[in-house]
Design an enzyme around this catalytic site. Structure first.
Site, PDB file in Angstrom:
ATOM      1  N   HIS A  60       0.854  -1.193   0.000  1.00  0.00           N
ATOM      2  CA  HIS A  60       0.000   0.000   0.000  1.00  0.00           C
ATOM      3  C   HIS A  60       0.881   1.231   0.000  1.00  0.00           C
ATOM      4  CE1 HIS A  60      -3.192   2.790   1.140  1.00  0.00           C
ATOM      5  NE2 HIS A  60      -4.011   1.865   0.672  1.00  0.00           N
ATOM      6  N   ASP A  97      -7.915  -5.376  -0.175  1.00  0.00           N
ATOM      7  CA  ASP A  97      -8.380  -6.238  -1.259  1.00  0.00           C
ATOM      8  C   ASP A  97      -8.017  -7.703  -1.072  1.00  0.00           C
ATOM      9  OD1 ASP A  97      -9.597  -4.238  -2.796  1.00  0.00           O
ATOM     10  OD2 ASP A  97      -7.640  -3.531  -3.446  1.00  0.00           O
TER      11      ASP A  97
HETATM   12  N1  ACO Z   1       4.322  -7.475  -4.762  1.00  0.00           N
HETATM   13  C1  ACO Z   1       5.657  -7.407  -4.915  1.00  0.00           C
HETATM   14  N2  ACO Z   1       6.392  -6.307  -4.726  1.00  0.00           N
HETATM   15  C2  ACO Z   1       5.751  -5.206  -4.354  1.00  0.00           C
HETATM   16  C3  ACO Z   1       4.353  -5.169  -4.177  1.00  0.00           C
HETATM   17  C4  ACO Z   1       3.631  -6.370  -4.387  1.00  0.00           C
HETATM   18  N3  ACO Z   1       2.317  -6.421  -4.220  1.00  0.00           N
HETATM   19  N4  ACO Z   1       3.970  -3.939  -3.820  1.00  0.00           N
HETATM   20  C5  ACO Z   1       5.081  -3.191  -3.785  1.00  0.00           C
HETATM   21  N5  ACO Z   1       6.173  -3.959  -4.109  1.00  0.00           N
HETATM   22  C6  ACO Z   1       7.570  -3.532  -4.109  1.00  0.00           C
HETATM   23  C7  ACO Z   1       7.884  -2.640  -5.293  1.00  0.00           C
HETATM   24  O1  ACO Z   1       8.291  -3.398  -6.410  1.00  0.00           O
HETATM   25  C8  ACO Z   1       8.988  -1.789  -4.724  1.00  0.00           C
HETATM   26  O2  ACO Z   1      10.159  -2.573  -4.698  1.00  0.00           O
HETATM   27  P1  ACO Z   1      11.628  -1.851  -4.882  1.00  0.00           P
HETATM   28  O3  ACO Z   1      11.752  -0.922  -3.721  1.00  0.00           O
HETATM   29  O4  ACO Z   1      12.575  -2.995  -4.860  1.00  0.00           O
HETATM   30  O5  ACO Z   1      11.549  -1.152  -6.205  1.00  0.00           O
HETATM   31  C9  ACO Z   1       8.571  -1.602  -3.257  1.00  0.00           C
HETATM   32  O6  ACO Z   1       7.777  -2.751  -2.950  1.00  0.00           O
HETATM   33  C10 ACO Z   1       7.788  -0.336  -3.008  1.00  0.00           C
HETATM   34  O7  ACO Z   1       6.631  -0.379  -3.802  1.00  0.00           O
HETATM   35  P2  ACO Z   1       6.051   0.850  -4.614  1.00  0.00           P
HETATM   36  O8  ACO Z   1       5.872   0.445  -6.032  1.00  0.00           O
HETATM   37  O9  ACO Z   1       6.826   2.082  -4.330  1.00  0.00           O
HETATM   38  O10 ACO Z   1       4.661   0.990  -3.943  1.00  0.00           O
HETATM   39  P3  ACO Z   1       3.577   2.002  -4.420  1.00  0.00           P
HETATM   40  O11 ACO Z   1       3.232   2.818  -3.253  1.00  0.00           O
HETATM   41  O12 ACO Z   1       3.960   2.734  -5.648  1.00  0.00           O
HETATM   42  O13 ACO Z   1       2.392   1.032  -4.842  1.00  0.00           O
HETATM   43  C11 ACO Z   1       0.639  -0.475  -4.682  1.00  0.00           C
HETATM   44  C12 ACO Z   1       1.408   0.642  -3.976  1.00  0.00           C
HETATM   45  C13 ACO Z   1       0.187  -0.020  -6.075  1.00  0.00           C
HETATM   46  C14 ACO Z   1      -0.595  -0.803  -3.860  1.00  0.00           C
HETATM   47  C15 ACO Z   1       1.554  -1.714  -4.798  1.00  0.00           C
HETATM   48  O14 ACO Z   1       1.911  -2.171  -3.503  1.00  0.00           O
HETATM   49  C16 ACO Z   1       0.918  -2.837  -5.590  1.00  0.00           C
HETATM   50  O15 ACO Z   1       1.025  -2.860  -6.815  1.00  0.00           O
HETATM   51  N6  ACO Z   1       0.230  -3.815  -4.909  1.00  0.00           N
HETATM   52  C17 ACO Z   1      -0.476  -4.854  -5.594  1.00  0.00           C
HETATM   53  C18 ACO Z   1      -1.818  -4.333  -6.112  1.00  0.00           C
HETATM   54  C19 ACO Z   1      -2.809  -4.077  -4.996  1.00  0.00           C
HETATM   55  O16 ACO Z   1      -2.989  -4.912  -4.100  1.00  0.00           O
HETATM   56  N7  ACO Z   1      -3.477  -2.922  -5.050  1.00  0.00           N
HETATM   57  C20 ACO Z   1      -4.514  -2.543  -4.088  1.00  0.00           C
HETATM   58  C21 ACO Z   1      -4.041  -1.418  -3.239  1.00  0.00           C
HETATM   59  S1  ACO Z   1      -5.204  -1.005  -1.999  1.00  0.00           S
HETATM   60  C22 ACO Z   1      -6.368  -0.124  -2.834  1.00  0.00           C
HETATM   61  O17 ACO Z   1      -6.163   0.506  -3.804  1.00  0.00           O
HETATM   62  C23 ACO Z   1      -7.673  -0.187  -2.314  1.00  0.00           C
END
Ligand code: ACO
Length: 428
Positions: A306, A363
């Site tokens: 998140h 989710d």
């Molecule tokens: N699986 C694997 N790696 C992940 C995940 C994941 N679900 N989420 C984040 N990461 C990693 C990223 O690759 C990044 O790694 P790095 O530092 O080595 O580059 C690190 O964790 C930080 O992640 P960000 O991309 O900076 O997180 P951001 O805040 O941009 O994205 C998001 C948040 C979109 C929710 C992301 O965690 C994601 O894609 N999750 C999966 C989709 C999801 O569950 N979305 C629902 C969110 S809740 C909602 O909207 C109601």
């Protein structure tokens, strides 16, 4: 003395004001930055950008705290009432009994769709995505309002908010019925919000769906847990569109489109697809975790991570309990629930997820509960939208009521060619 931050560029310094929220969270006010310094701020994804002040929802992502109008989310779990929560979010305080009764009566009076609006469903292909239908129908509903662009009076706003919150549920149920070729079931004025939704989804003519109060409560709580989440992608979209003084219906329809994305509300359906993939033997849970960690693979562990929560999402914690309750009530087991629990366990002890503070989000478990209730996967994000509607309405109202708001218009750093020459087509 007012707090400031000193910014120094090329030996020249400026004092920039610091503003603080209720809990003391600081932000450097850069509204005069370009005028003073000629510089802009660069923050793709807006991870450090405050787009507004708001008194609706408070989140402390590090501590896993979520509050609506100051009330901790956990306090809504007892006798969940989504309609009461909606009023709280929109009007800023808990409603008095007569106010809640009046608002509920408005919802009941507005549950039907205009018969003209009903015909729109026939224009969609049978397999049209319900989120597309929902967005289109919210705009279409606006066209059936007498004067939907003027909502300044509190009473007119309350009527419109009640009508939208009520009708979005009817639209969602009709979208489902249409996709299955089933007859539309009219709302029943004797039923409460969630019960009425389940009735419109699952009753048949002359064959009333049997309602279970525990399932009704579970749905109430799920909607409450989705009701607002401050400046996320869809809410910011509602505010962005609203900042141009676009009407409420247009702004909400845009919010639905933003929510549709799999990185946002669409993740609840993506979680089930991921779990089904594992169940069907496509991947083991361990391979799934390895794939999510592989930086050459775009796959992410859906329902994990998140932007704001760097701790367990409190909504996910509550939903996990709701899932246990619903499954035991229905005396049903779901292999996907066991896979989800196993995946969560693996991820929570994996250094990749620990280091990045990636926990289950709202989710991760919601889809499993929807599935148990009988909601098909392509309707999951619509369920999220029904829950989020009061939050969007509250945010639109707050923005609309603020004096002196400006149109939202981010800047860019241009990186294209400096100056190019137009070449006529025959000489290219
Ligand atoms: N699986 C694997 N790696 C992940 C995940 C994941 N679900 N989420 C984040 N990461 C990693 C990223 O690759 C990044 O790694 P790095 O530092 O080595 O580059 C690190 O964790 C930080 O992640 P960000 O991309 O900076 O997180 P951001 O805040 O941009 O994205 C998001 C948040 C979109 C929710 C992301 O965690 C994601 O894609 N999750 C999966 C989709 C999801 O569950 N979305 C629902 C969110 S809740 C909602 O909207 C109601």
């Amino acid at each position: 003395m007012a707090e400031t931050a000193t910014l120094t560029i090329d030996g020249k310094s400026w004092e920039l004001p610091i503003i603080r929220g209720t809990a003391g969270e600081p932000a450097i006010d850069v509204t005069k930055l370009r005028d003073l310094t000629g510089h802009l701020t660069y923050d793709p994804g807006y991870g450090n950008t405050v787009s507004c002040t708001s008194a609706i929802t408070y989140i402390d992502g590090d501590a896993g705290i979520l509050r609506y109008r100051g009330i901790p989310i956990e306090q809504f779990s007892q006798r969940p009432n989504f309609v009461e929560t909606a009023w709280l979010l929109i009007f800023g305080r808990l409603p008095k009994p007569h106010e809640l009764a009046a608002f509920s009566a408005k919802l009941t009076a507005n549950a039907h769709l205009h018969e003209g609006l009903k015909h729109h469903f026939e224009g969609f292909p049978i397999d049209a995505p319900p989120m597309a239908i929902l967005s289109a129908m919210i705009n279409a509903k606006g066209c059936f309002e007498d004067d939907f662009t003027h909502l300044e009076a509190e009473e007119a706003f309350e009527e419109t908010a009640a009508s939208l919150i009520s009708k979005v549920r009817t639209i969602a149920a009709y979208a489902y019925r249409r996709s299955r070729g089933l007859p539309f079931i009219y709302p029943d004025p004797r039923l409460r919000y969630c019960a009425n939704f389940l009735h419109m989804m699952f009753s048949m003519p002359y064959d009333q769906h049997l309602l279970d109060p525990d399932i009704e409560d579970a749905l109430n709580l799920i909607f409450i847990l989705h009701a607002d989440h401050e400046q996320n992608c869809s809410t910011s979209t509602v505010r962005m569109v609203g900042s141009a003084k676009a009407n409420l219906f247009a702004s909400l329809a845009a919010g639905v489109c933003a929510l549709w994305g799999p990185l946002h509300g669409g993740a609840n359906a993506a979680v089930i697809e991921m779990l089904e993939g594992i169940h069907q033997g496509g991947l083991t849970p361990e391979q799934c975790i390895a794939k999510a960690k592989d930086k050459t693979d775009p796959f992410r562990l859906m329902g994990f991570g998140h932007r704001v929560y760097k701790n367990y999402d409190p909504r996910a914690k509550m939903l996990k309990q709701v899932a246990d309750k619903v499954f035991s009530k229905l005396r049903r087991s779901d292999p996907l629930l066991d896979i989800a629990r196993g995946l969560e366990e693996l991820a929570l002890k994996d250094p990749y997820f620990i280091d990045r503070k990636l926990y289950p989000n709202v989710d991760f478990y919601s889809g499993l509960i929807f599935r148990a209730i009988g909601i098909p996967t392509n309707m999951f994000t619509v369920m999220f939208a029904i829950g989020r509607l009061p939050g969007w309405i509250a945010q639109w109202k707050e923005q609309h009521d603020q004096v002196g708001g400006r149109i939202a218009r981010p800047r860019q750093i241009y990186t294209g060619p400096e100056l190019a020459t137009y070449v006529p087509i025959e000489r290219r």
